[in-house]
Each structure stands twice: as C-alpha cells, then as structure tokens.
Write a protein that holds these residues in place. Structure first.
Motif, PDB file in Angstrom:
ATOM      1  N   ILE A 172      -0.066  15.612  -8.348  1.00  0.00           N
ATOM      2  CA  ILE A 172      -0.029  15.215  -6.935  1.00  0.00           C
ATOM      3  C   ILE A 172       1.211  15.851  -6.317  1.00  0.00           C
ATOM      4  O   ILE A 172       2.316  15.724  -6.861  1.00  0.00           O
ATOM      5  N   THR A 173       1.002  16.546  -5.198  1.00  0.00           N
ATOM      6  CA  THR A 173       2.179  17.158  -4.549  1.00  0.00           C
ATOM      7  C   THR A 173       2.616  16.368  -3.328  1.00  0.00           C
ATOM      8  O   THR A 173       3.812  16.218  -3.081  1.00  0.00           O
ATOM      9  N   THR A 174       1.644  15.880  -2.540  1.00  0.00           N
ATOM     10  CA  THR A 174       2.026  14.991  -1.425  1.00  0.00           C
ATOM     11  C   THR A 174       1.088  13.795  -1.383  1.00  0.00           C
ATOM     12  O   THR A 174      -0.069  13.872  -1.784  1.00  0.00           O
ATOM     13  N   VAL A 175       1.647  12.699  -0.880  1.00  0.00           N
ATOM     14  CA  VAL A 175       0.895  11.446  -0.737  1.00  0.00           C
ATOM     15  C   VAL A 175       1.002  11.040   0.729  1.00  0.00           C
ATOM     16  O   VAL A 175       2.111  10.944   1.260  1.00  0.00           O
ATOM     17  N   THR A 176      -0.144  10.821   1.380  1.00  0.00           N
ATOM     18  CA  THR A 176      -0.093  10.304   2.753  1.00  0.00           C
ATOM     19  C   THR A 176      -0.386   8.809   2.703  1.00  0.00           C
ATOM     20  O   THR A 176      -1.427   8.379   2.202  1.00  0.00           O
ATOM     21  N   LEU A 177       0.580   8.060   3.196  1.00  0.00           N
ATOM     22  CA  LEU A 177       0.506   6.592   3.118  1.00  0.00           C
ATOM     23  C   LEU A 177       0.232   6.010   4.500  1.00  0.00           C
ATOM     24  O   LEU A 177       0.718   6.552   5.504  1.00  0.00           O
ATOM     25  N   ARG A 178      -0.550   4.925   4.523  1.00  0.00           N
ATOM     26  CA  ARG A 178      -0.669   4.201   5.785  1.00  0.00           C
ATOM     27  C   ARG A 178       0.394   3.100   5.770  1.00  0.00           C
ATOM     28  O   ARG A 178       0.284   2.119   5.033  1.00  0.00           O
ATOM     29  N   CYS A 179       1.436   3.311   6.575  1.00  0.00           N
ATOM     30  CA  CYS A 179       2.532   2.343   6.612  1.00  0.00           C
ATOM     31  C   CYS A 179       2.334   1.389   7.789  1.00  0.00           C
ATOM     32  O   CYS A 179       1.427   1.575   8.602  1.00  0.00           O
ATOM     33  N   VAL A 180       3.185   0.389   7.856  1.00  0.00           N
ATOM     34  CA  VAL A 180       3.086  -0.609   8.929  1.00  0.00           C
ATOM     35  C   VAL A 180       4.431  -0.641   9.661  1.00  0.00           C
ATOM     36  O   VAL A 180       5.441  -0.162   9.119  1.00  0.00           O
ATOM     37  N   PRO A 181       4.466  -1.180  10.886  1.00  0.00           N
ATOM     38  CA  PRO A 181       5.771  -1.305  11.548  1.00  0.00           C
ATOM     39  C   PRO A 181       6.730  -2.104  10.663  1.00  0.00           C
ATOM     40  O   PRO A 181       6.314  -3.065   9.994  1.00  0.00           O
ATOM     41  N   ALA A 182       8.001  -1.686  10.675  1.00  0.00           N
ATOM     42  CA  ALA A 182       8.993  -2.380   9.829  1.00  0.00           C
ATOM     43  C   ALA A 182       8.961  -3.880  10.119  1.00  0.00           C
ATOM     44  O   ALA A 182       8.772  -4.292  11.266  1.00  0.00           O
ATOM     45  N   PHE A 183       9.116  -4.690   9.082  1.00  0.00           N
ATOM     46  CA  PHE A 183       9.068  -6.135   9.264  1.00  0.00           C
ATOM     47  C   PHE A 183      10.078  -6.803   8.338  1.00  0.00           C
ATOM     48  O   PHE A 183      10.585  -6.173   7.400  1.00  0.00           O
ATOM     49  N   ALA A 184      10.352  -8.056   8.640  1.00  0.00           N
ATOM     50  CA  ALA A 184      11.260  -8.823   7.774  1.00  0.00           C
ATOM     51  C   ALA A 184      10.451  -9.912   7.073  1.00  0.00           C
ATOM     52  O   ALA A 184       9.405 -10.340   7.559  1.00  0.00           O
ATOM     53  N   LEU A 185      10.951 -10.315   5.907  1.00  0.00           N
ATOM     54  CA  LEU A 185      10.291 -11.383   5.144  1.00  0.00           C
ATOM     55  C   LEU A 185      11.240 -12.565   5.002  1.00  0.00           C
ATOM     56  O   LEU A 185      12.449 -12.378   4.784  1.00  0.00           O
ATOM     57  N   ALA A 186      10.673 -13.754   5.132  1.00  0.00           N
ATOM     58  CA  ALA A 186      11.440 -14.962   4.829  1.00  0.00           C
ATOM     59  C   ALA A 186      11.126 -15.329   3.386  1.00  0.00           C
ATOM     60  O   ALA A 186       9.957 -15.524   3.029  1.00  0.00           O
ATOM     61  N   ALA A 187      12.168 -15.382   2.557  1.00  0.00           N
ATOM     62  CA  ALA A 187      11.978 -15.689   1.134  1.00  0.00           C
ATOM     63  C   ALA A 187      12.317 -17.143   0.879  1.00  0.00           C
ATOM     64  O   ALA A 187      13.323 -17.660   1.385  1.00  0.00           O
ATOM     65  N   ASP A 188      11.458 -17.806   0.126  1.00  0.00           N
ATOM     66  CA  ASP A 188      11.723 -19.191  -0.255  1.00  0.00           C
ATOM     67  C   ASP A 188      11.459 -19.304  -1.745  1.00  0.00           C
ATOM     68  O   ASP A 188      10.350 -19.034  -2.209  1.00  0.00           O
ATOM     69  N   GLU A 189      12.488 -19.663  -2.505  1.00  0.00           N
ATOM     70  CA  GLU A 189      12.345 -19.752  -3.965  1.00  0.00           C
ATOM     71  C   GLU A 189      12.769 -21.143  -4.402  1.00  0.00           C
ATOM     72  O   GLU A 189      13.824 -21.617  -3.994  1.00  0.00           O
ATOM     73  N   HIS A 190      11.908 -21.776  -5.180  1.00  0.00           N
ATOM     74  CA  HIS A 190      12.322 -23.087  -5.693  1.00  0.00           C
ATOM     75  C   HIS A 190      11.654 -23.383  -7.023  1.00  0.00           C
ATOM     76  O   HIS A 190      10.546 -22.913  -7.296  1.00  0.00           O
ATOM     77  N   PRO A 191      12.343 -24.179  -7.872  1.00  0.00           N
ATOM     78  CA  PRO A 191      11.757 -24.524  -9.170  1.00  0.00           C
ATOM     79  C   PRO A 191      10.691 -25.600  -9.017  1.00  0.00           C
ATOM     80  O   PRO A 191      10.786 -26.439  -8.109  1.00  0.00           O
ATOM     81  N   GLU A 192       9.701 -25.562  -9.889  1.00  0.00           N
ATOM     82  CA  GLU A 192       8.603 -26.543  -9.840  1.00  0.00           C
ATOM     83  C   GLU A 192       7.939 -26.587 -11.213  1.00  0.00           C
ATOM     84  O   GLU A 192       7.797 -25.546 -11.850  1.00  0.00           O
ATOM     85  N   PRO A 193       7.493 -27.770 -11.667  1.00  0.00           N
ATOM     86  CA  PRO A 193       6.835 -27.821 -12.984  1.00  0.00           C
ATOM     87  C   PRO A 193       5.554 -26.993 -13.008  1.00  0.00           C
ATOM     88  O   PRO A 193       4.818 -26.944 -12.011  1.00  0.00           O
ATOM     89  N   LEU A 194       5.302 -26.370 -14.167  1.00  0.00           N
ATOM     90  CA  LEU A 194       4.140 -25.476 -14.299  1.00  0.00           C
ATOM     91  C   LEU A 194       2.831 -26.190 -13.958  1.00  0.00           C
ATOM     92  O   LEU A 194       1.972 -25.638 -13.254  1.00  0.00           O
ATOM     93  N   ASP A 195       2.668 -27.432 -14.430  1.00  0.00           N
ATOM     94  CA  ASP A 195       1.401 -28.142 -14.180  1.00  0.00           C
ATOM     95  C   ASP A 195       1.098 -28.221 -12.687  1.00  0.00           C
ATOM     96  O   ASP A 195      -0.021 -27.968 -12.246  1.00  0.00           O
ATOM     97  N   GLY A 196       2.135 -28.566 -11.914  1.00  0.00           N
ATOM     98  CA  GLY A 196       1.946 -28.711 -10.466  1.00  0.00           C
ATOM     99  C   GLY A 196       1.591 -27.374  -9.820  1.00  0.00           C
ATOM    100  O   GLY A 196       0.721 -27.298  -8.944  1.00  0.00           O
ATOM    101  N   VAL A 197       2.256 -26.317 -10.267  1.00  0.00           N
ATOM    102  CA  VAL A 197       1.994 -24.995  -9.681  1.00  0.00           C
ATOM    103  C   VAL A 197       0.557 -24.580  -9.963  1.00  0.00           C
ATOM    104  O   VAL A 197      -0.145 -24.076  -9.079  1.00  0.00           O
ATOM    105  N   LEU A 198       0.114 -24.818 -11.199  1.00  0.00           N
ATOM    106  CA  LEU A 198      -1.254 -24.420 -11.546  1.00  0.00           C
ATOM    107  C   LEU A 198      -2.273 -25.216 -10.729  1.00  0.00           C
ATOM    108  O   LEU A 198      -3.276 -24.682 -10.263  1.00  0.00           O
TER     109      LEU A 198
END
Ligand SMILES: Cc1cc2nc3c(=O)[nH]c(=O)nc-3n(C[C@H](O)[C@H](O)[C@H](O)COP(=O)(O)OP(=O)(O)OC[C@H]3O[C@@H](n4cnc5c(N)ncnc54)[C@H](O)[C@@H]3O)c2cc1C
Length: 435
Positions: A172-198
């Motif tokens: 592959i010499t070039t790749v043409t990508l369909r990009c999107v307007p730049a955006f920001a993400l809100a990240a939320d990380e928290h611990p939780e028991p596996l049973d509840g997540v499943l």
C-alpha cells in the motif's frame, strides 16, 4: 544484515536486505528487483503485531519510514490521503492541525497507518468499525511493479480484500481516509464489579459512544472506561499535565511495570498483586482532543491474544474464562480487555457481518503464557471466535476458512494479484495457505 524484531519480541527475522524507498517509484523498483531474483518482499510497519505477520525472514524488507505525511486533504468532505508509512501519532497531529480527526482509534498510536489497517486494528464502539472501515481508497504496488487504485467504485473486489489485506496482496502506498471534524471526548473511568458490568453490558454499549473494560483475571473488579463525544460548545477539560504524567506514565507504566517484575520474580505474589491492582483502581473524569483520549502510552511490554466473538456470546465466553482461571498452570499478571465494534463488510475483518465483542488477554513479557492463551483460544473458538491477525493465536487456514465466508474470495484475489507469492511469508502461508 540487521535482525528485525517486533515490539513484543515474540518474532525475529533476518531480512535478505532492507530498502528504504523515498517514493513509490523506488518501492516499485525494489519489488521488481526482488521478483527478478525470486525473493519475497515484506513491507514493514512499526512491528507492533504480536504474530510474525510482518516478519521479513530472507525477504527484501521495505522500510517505509521515509514515506510519511498527508498528501492532500479536503476539510469539506473529510477525505484525506496519507502516505502509508505515516505513524498514527503523526497522522493524528496533522489531522488536528487541519481541524479533522479519525472517528475511532485503538489504544495506542505507534502503528503505521498501513500496518494498522492491514491486520484489522480496531478501537471500541458499537456504532463504529475498525480503522479499515474508515478507508475510502487505497493505492497499491503489485508484485509486477504496477500500480492499482481501488475503492468501492474502482476494483471493488481488490478494495474489499486489501483493506484488511495482511500485507499479502501488495504494498500500500497511499491510504485515503474518511475523517470527521475534530472533536473532543469526555472520559469517565470507574471501578465496578465484573458481575455488574456483565449484567448491564448491553446498556453500557448502547448508551455510550465508546465503552471498554479491564478485568484482572485473579480478581473480580473491573475498570470501566466510557468515552463520549463532548458537545462542540463545551470546552474540553484535560487532566493537568502533572496528573497526566503521574497517572499514565508513573502509575500505569512505571509502578505497574515494577509490580509486574515483582510478580515475574515471585509468581506466588501474582494473585495477591492482581487483586491489589484491581482494588486500587480509582475513578477519573476529564475531557480532551479525541486522539488524546483514545490512545495512551504503553511502555510495559506484554504478549497479547485477542478474539472477536459474536456480541451475544460475550457473557458466556467471560463466564467460562473466569471459571478456567483457577485451573491455570501459571498465574496471569495482566488484565483482560473487552471492547465492541459494529459489523462491517471487509472480507477478512474480524467483525465481518457480525456485531462483535473483542476479548483480549495478555501476559507480562517473560512470564509463561502458553497455557493461558490455549485455554482462552479453546473457549473463544468454541464460540465462533475469529483471532486478531496481529495477535498471538494458533489457527491455520483450514480452521480460519470456516470463520470467514469470503476467505476463498480473498485467496482468489490474492492469486490474481500475486501469482508467484512475492508477498508470502511463513505466517501468511499458515493462515491463508500457500498462494
Ligand atoms: C502495545 C500495543 C497496543 C495495541 N493496541 C491495539 C488496539 O488497540 N487495537 C488493535 O486492534 N490492535 C492493537 N495492537 C495491534 C496492532 O495495532 C496491529 O498488530 C498492527 O497491525 C500493528 O501495526 P504496525 O504498523 O506495527 O504493523 P506491523 O505489525 O509492522 O505489520 C502488520 C502487517 O502490515 C503489513 N504492512 C505494513 N505496511 C504495509 C504496507 N505499506 N502495505 C501493505 N502491507 C503493509 C506488514 O507487512 C504486516 O503484514 C496493539 C499492539 C501493541 C504492541
């Protein structure tokens, strides 16, 4: 001749010679010369596959690190043509400067754009596909030195094969990508028991743009990560650089790396360390440019296997895996990671025509992993799993054929564009069969 090795040091090779073309003409000349000598050719990415898919044993290795950067971009349509050797971190920075972004990314940004799409690299998000689904056109150099352009309108079969082409069809010499307007993400990380997540995983997947979770297999806690698009009128609130450094660099890499080394030295401590790591996960919320949220630095070396299973099989796969952990010959130091993706139409995509859950297992470098990986493989394959092409697995062409409805179509296109096996290597012979 300098030896080649991958990032995880699970594959090594001695190429016959390495050529660093500055443009497609030089690359075509190197391919033609190799073909005349009856040698194979292997385009090099950044070596981040855990399998020997990119191993240039006895081959003419094409180092594309001088073939980087965006060639053209149309901010109106979002179409961006990029040279194939561009590392994702460079692509993300160049896109950002143009007010554009990739709609979805994986965990890291060290891969080249061509290397990443070629093995089906993906992130997470049930309404989004892997990186290859963002490709609109590819330009390839074939074994006879000719150039082909493929897209949904031009050579559609080559396009369906080459977006996740394992480096088996050409360079592959070039790749043409369909990009999107730049955006920001809100990240939320928290611990939780596996049973509840499943139990509420379907709701989590439905209600968030990107969701994933980590689970230390000797514990019962998870860290759930949810990333959602921030409305355009809300300014991002990134982590303070000192906190970013402390949490990502120091805790997740240096401290975790030190704990892994303790576990490797004293295996009896792995299980308590696992539980300690799982119980000390803490909550974190911030927002930032999308690529700074999607990707994180990874300096602790590990080995990884990952299977794509039908979304509805995830609960059973994890339940079986959890039951199997107690029977393992050796303890596991690294967490399991679970992600999702939308179905797509790419012939060798792990998400071909099915909404997918990805289950990735890891082990710290230098610790025994084979029994863990085999146990996982048995569970994942029984659920119809398809292994990530760039991550450790033991399947061959006969086993893979039944998992990919277009497998033989891929082989047909491969025989047409590479009749003499210029782009073969031992891994490709195993997973695709000889050309
Ligand atoms: C720390 C780490 C984190 C990772 N995170 C993720 C993740 O979040 N999601 C995920 O899905 N995967 C992930 N991976 C796997 C990784 O994204 C893939 O293995 C990817 O293919 C690596 O890209 P690379 O540039 O290193 O390619 P390489 O591994 O070097 O090569 C992969 C294949 O692409 C071919 N290739 C390279 N350049 C070209 C070209 N120009 N033309 C044709 N073929 C070419 C090579 O010959 C080879 O066959 C991770 C790997 C690591 C080590």
């Amino acid at each position: 001749m300098t030896a080649w090795t991958n990032w995880a040091r699970t594959a090594t090779a001695i190429p016959h010679r390495t050529v660093s073309p500055r443009d497609p003409e030089e690359a075509a000349a190197a391919i033609s010369a190799a073909a005349r000598e009856g040698r194979t050719v292997r385009p090099l990415g950044s070596g981040h596959s855990f399998t020997p898919v990119g191993a240039p044993q006895d081959a003419v290795a094409l180092d594309l690190s001088r073939w980087t950067g965006i060639v053209r971009a149309d901010p109106g349509t979002g179409l961006v043509t990029v040279r194939s050797g561009t590392p994702l971190h460079q692509l993300n920075a160049e896109l950002d400067a143009l007010g554009l972004a990739m709609a979805n990314l994986g965990d890291i940004d060290r891969q080249t754009v061509a290397g990443a799409i070629s093995t089906g690299t993906h992130g997470t998000g049930a309404r989004l596909g892997g990186l290859a689904t963002q490709v609109e056109e590819l330009e390839l150099l074939l074994a006879d030195g000719s150039t082909r352009t493929c897209s949904p309108r031009q050579e559609p079969e080559l396009f369906d094969a080459a977006r996740v082409g394992l480096g088996a069809l050409g360079v592959i010499t070039t790749v043409t990508l369909r990009c999107v307007p730049a955006f920001a993400l809100a990240a939320d990380e928290h611990p939780e028991p596996l049973d509840g997540v499943l139990e509420r995983f379907d709701d989590l997947v439905r209600d968030n743009d990107h969701v994933e979770f980590y689970w230390f297999p000797h514990g019962s806690n998870t860290l759930v990560k949810r990333n959602n698009r921030l409305p355009d009128d809300r300014p991002p609130r990134p982590l303070h650089p000192v906190r970013h450094f402390l949490e990502y660099e120091v805790l997740e890499n240096r401290v975790f790396g030190a704990l892994c080394r303790v576990g490797r030295g004293v295996p009896a401590l792995v299980r308590p360390l696992n539980r300690l790591c799982g119980s000390t996960w803490s909550s974190r919320s911030y927002s930032d440019r999308s690529h700074r949220v999607f990707t994180t630095p990874r300096s602790v070396r590990f080995v990884e296997s990952e299977y794509a299973v039908p979304r509805e099989a995830l609960h059973d796969v994890l339940t079986e895996l959890r039951a199997a952990v107690g029977r393992l010959e050796h303890p596991v130091m690294f967490p399991v990671e679970v992600r999702v993706a939308a179905a797509d139409e790419i012939w060798l995509s792990t998400a071909y025509r099915r909404p997918t859950a990805y289950v990735a297992i890891h082990q710290f470098a230098g610790m025994p992993y084979r029994h863990w990986f085999r146990t996982f493989e048995d569970i994942a394959t029984a659920a119809g799993g398809r292994p990530h092409w760039g991550k450790v697995h033991g399947l061959d062409a006969d086993e893979l054929r039944g998992r990919y409805p277009r497998f033989e179509d891929f082989r047909r296109v491969r025989s047409a564009v590479d009749p003499h096996g210029t782009f073969r290597n031992p891994y490709l012979d195993r997973v695709l069969g000889p050309p």
